[in-house]
Design an enzyme around this catalytic site. Sequence first.
Site, mmCIF file in Angstrom:
data_model
loop_
_atom_site.group_PDB
_atom_site.id
_atom_site.type_symbol
_atom_site.label_atom_id
_atom_site.label_comp_id
_atom_site.label_asym_id
_atom_site.label_seq_id
_atom_site.Cartn_x
_atom_site.Cartn_y
_atom_site.Cartn_z
ATOM 1 N N SER A 131 5.333 -19.565 -48.226
ATOM 2 C CA SER A 131 5.281 -18.905 -49.141
ATOM 3 C C SER A 131 4.050 -17.398 -49.289
ATOM 4 O O SER A 131 3.124 -17.980 -49.453
ATOM 5 C CB SER A 131 6.138 -18.701 -50.552
ATOM 6 O OG SER A 131 6.297 -17.820 -50.957
ATOM 7 N N LYS A 185 11.734 -24.592 -51.326
ATOM 8 C CA LYS A 185 11.510 -23.955 -51.193
ATOM 9 C C LYS A 185 12.178 -22.483 -51.101
ATOM 10 O O LYS A 185 12.654 -21.670 -51.659
ATOM 11 C CB LYS A 185 11.361 -23.209 -49.411
ATOM 12 C CG LYS A 185 10.838 -22.022 -48.809
ATOM 13 C CD LYS A 185 10.103 -21.349 -49.346
ATOM 14 C CE LYS A 185 9.024 -19.786 -48.658
ATOM 15 N NZ LYS A 185 9.857 -18.780 -48.655
ATOM 16 N N HIS A 188 13.333 -21.623 -54.994
ATOM 17 C CA HIS A 188 11.888 -20.856 -54.720
ATOM 18 C C HIS A 188 12.245 -19.240 -55.053
ATOM 19 O O HIS A 188 12.108 -18.287 -55.060
ATOM 20 C CB HIS A 188 10.517 -21.046 -53.823
ATOM 21 C CG HIS A 188 9.328 -19.633 -53.523
ATOM 22 N ND1 HIS A 188 10.217 -18.918 -52.978
ATOM 23 C CD2 HIS A 188 8.306 -19.361 -54.556
ATOM 24 C CE1 HIS A 188 8.667 -18.122 -53.004
ATOM 25 N NE2 HIS A 188 7.998 -18.994 -54.124
ATOM 26 N N ASN A 189 12.867 -19.235 -53.261
ATOM 27 C CA ASN A 189 13.414 -17.912 -53.044
ATOM 28 C C ASN A 189 14.384 -18.150 -53.937
ATOM 29 O O ASN A 189 14.859 -16.185 -54.348
ATOM 30 C CB ASN A 189 14.479 -17.800 -51.911
ATOM 31 C CG ASN A 189 12.626 -18.056 -50.547
ATOM 32 O OD1 ASN A 189 11.607 -18.314 -50.907
ATOM 33 N ND2 ASN A 189 13.100 -18.041 -49.505
ATOM 34 N N GLU A 192 13.299 -16.129 -56.865
ATOM 35 C CA GLU A 192 13.263 -14.904 -56.517
ATOM 36 C C GLU A 192 13.803 -13.909 -56.463
ATOM 37 O O GLU A 192 14.144 -12.952 -56.668
ATOM 38 C CB GLU A 192 12.264 -15.616 -54.787
ATOM 39 C CG GLU A 192 12.115 -13.901 -54.260
ATOM 40 C CD GLU A 192 11.428 -13.976 -52.115
ATOM 41 O OE1 GLU A 192 11.014 -15.327 -52.414
ATOM 42 O OE2 GLU A 192 12.093 -13.357 -51.538
HETATM 43 C C1 6PG Z 1 8.585 -16.014 -49.085
HETATM 44 C C2 6PG Z 1 9.250 -14.771 -49.407
HETATM 45 C C3 6PG Z 1 10.298 -15.551 -47.526
HETATM 46 C C4 6PG Z 1 11.272 -13.994 -47.305
HETATM 47 C C5 6PG Z 1 12.610 -14.356 -47.823
HETATM 48 C C6 6PG Z 1 13.045 -13.019 -48.001
HETATM 49 O O1 6PG Z 1 8.458 -16.720 -49.530
HETATM 50 O O2 6PG Z 1 7.622 -15.828 -48.272
HETATM 51 O O3 6PG Z 1 10.638 -15.854 -50.363
HETATM 52 O O4 6PG Z 1 10.452 -16.053 -47.166
HETATM 53 O O5 6PG Z 1 10.614 -12.892 -47.756
HETATM 54 O O6 6PG Z 1 13.291 -14.951 -47.454
HETATM 55 O O7 6PG Z 1 14.293 -13.508 -48.497
HETATM 56 P P1 6PG Z 1 15.971 -12.443 -48.648
HETATM 57 O O8 6PG Z 1 15.620 -11.606 -47.633
HETATM 58 O O9 6PG Z 1 16.638 -13.048 -48.970
HETATM 59 O O10 6PG Z 1 15.494 -11.377 -49.714
#
Ligand code: 6PG
Length: 483
Positions: A131, A185, A188-189, A192
């Site tokens: 990430s 991960k 994590h998302n 996010e």
């Molecule tokens: C990271 C982000 C990366 C990506 C996301 C975007 O940890 O660096 O999470 O993995 O930018 O997958 O996710 P979406 O396009 O679903 O918002």
Amino acid sequence: MTIALGDIGIMGLGVMGRSLALNMADHGFRVAVYNRTDSVTRDFAMQAGPEQQVRPCYSPEEFAAALTVPRKVMIMVKAGQPVDAVIETLQDLIRPGDVVMDGGNSHFRDTMRRAERLAAEGVGFLGVGISGGEFGARTGPSIMPGGPREAYEAVRPILEAIAARADGQPCVAYLGPGAAGHYVKMVHNGIEYGLMQLLADTYALLKRILGLSNEELVEVYSSWNEAELDSYLVEITAKIFARRDDITGAGLIDLIRGEAAQLGTGVWTAQTAMDLQVPSPNVDIAVAMRNLSALDQERRAAAVALGSLHEREHRTAQAEDAAALLTIEDVRRALFAGMIVTYAQGFAHLRTASTVLGLDLRLEDVASVWRAGCIIRSALLRDIRAAFRRQPELANLLADRDLAGTIASRREDLARTVRAAASTGVPAPGLMAALAYVDAYRADWLPFNLTQAQRDYFGAHTYRRHDQEGVFHTDWFAEEGGS
Ligand code: 6PG
């Protein structure tokens, strides 16, 4: 510059692959690179500085021969079928003892399947969550590896060297066997998504109820980032409001259409949480709101049919009162409470998944790895890490002494903020979900005796009682005279 043999190889030179390769080369590792399209490989090799030992390879065979044995390969291609295609190509070229890493956002079930297949050939497969986007990959990402321990040990010096650092420690740790890394991960998302929804809520409230301009929003989010809300997402939010459009010179944020897209990891997090029966409403609502935001045409029609409540001129006197009571400080404190709740749901998800799927996660290590380099890094993760250090088996962060105190002291701020949102019709679903979660989680009584009674009434699904052990069914129709 041509080098003898690479310490590591990267397959796939998209933005993330290129950035990681340069990061590794910066740390003195010799990096062999391969991309399906020769010109991409060539351009990249020219971009690397003379002091960076990067070796371009123009066929998978050349790539495999360019690596020290046992080979260490990082696959950096789009998740899904492309990863299988690369593994297929590698299959005939790698040997027992080699280590293959997948650094993309792969689904954990795919990672389990691939790990099993490569393990049968004696190859250690690591699912590695990475990430931090392009900048993170180049300068220090948060790295979440999972798979066979000995495979991790073989690549550990490289991963530790390129990872972000927090309090002097690298933001990478062996997280567990199988798909532990990609599972972490994924969650994590999901977190996010939940945090981004909360920030969207606060933006809506500050803009639509408190009437803040973009310039004022820059001030507010920048100052928030100085204290307990210190985090990557708050930091970039302030910067986004400050950004002017290159073409028109106007505030860029107001030119961007409010239709949120998604690649899938948020949906996966919500789906797996549902499968495991772990409540994570802040991830669910974040996915739902992105979906709703994309219904542009429908929303326009509904605004006409239902009326747009949050336009000032349509507000009732009551709504005006609730709005007048809201302060920027309320919103700040509500956001912090919402953030704690969102992390709490993510960690509760990981805790259950660890048991059910045998991921063997140490949640303290997960919090540690997320402290820097990743999209959800925040000062709060230090407190979260401390909470799991005190109680490794903590069921929910809301039960931690310190965090529970913080939530308790902010419940009123959260409620006042949600009240203003509800009265004025400005949707703040992330904050609303967080408040409902807190109140439900700490409730000593919930109304699901009624739900159980209803299930038993229409489906004879039975229920349990306070006063007696066992499972009961009532003949609900008897009282109604058999009707
Ligand atoms: C990271 C982000 C990366 C990506 C996301 C975007 O940890 O660096 O999470 O993995 O930018 O997958 O996710 P979406 O396009 O679903 O918002």
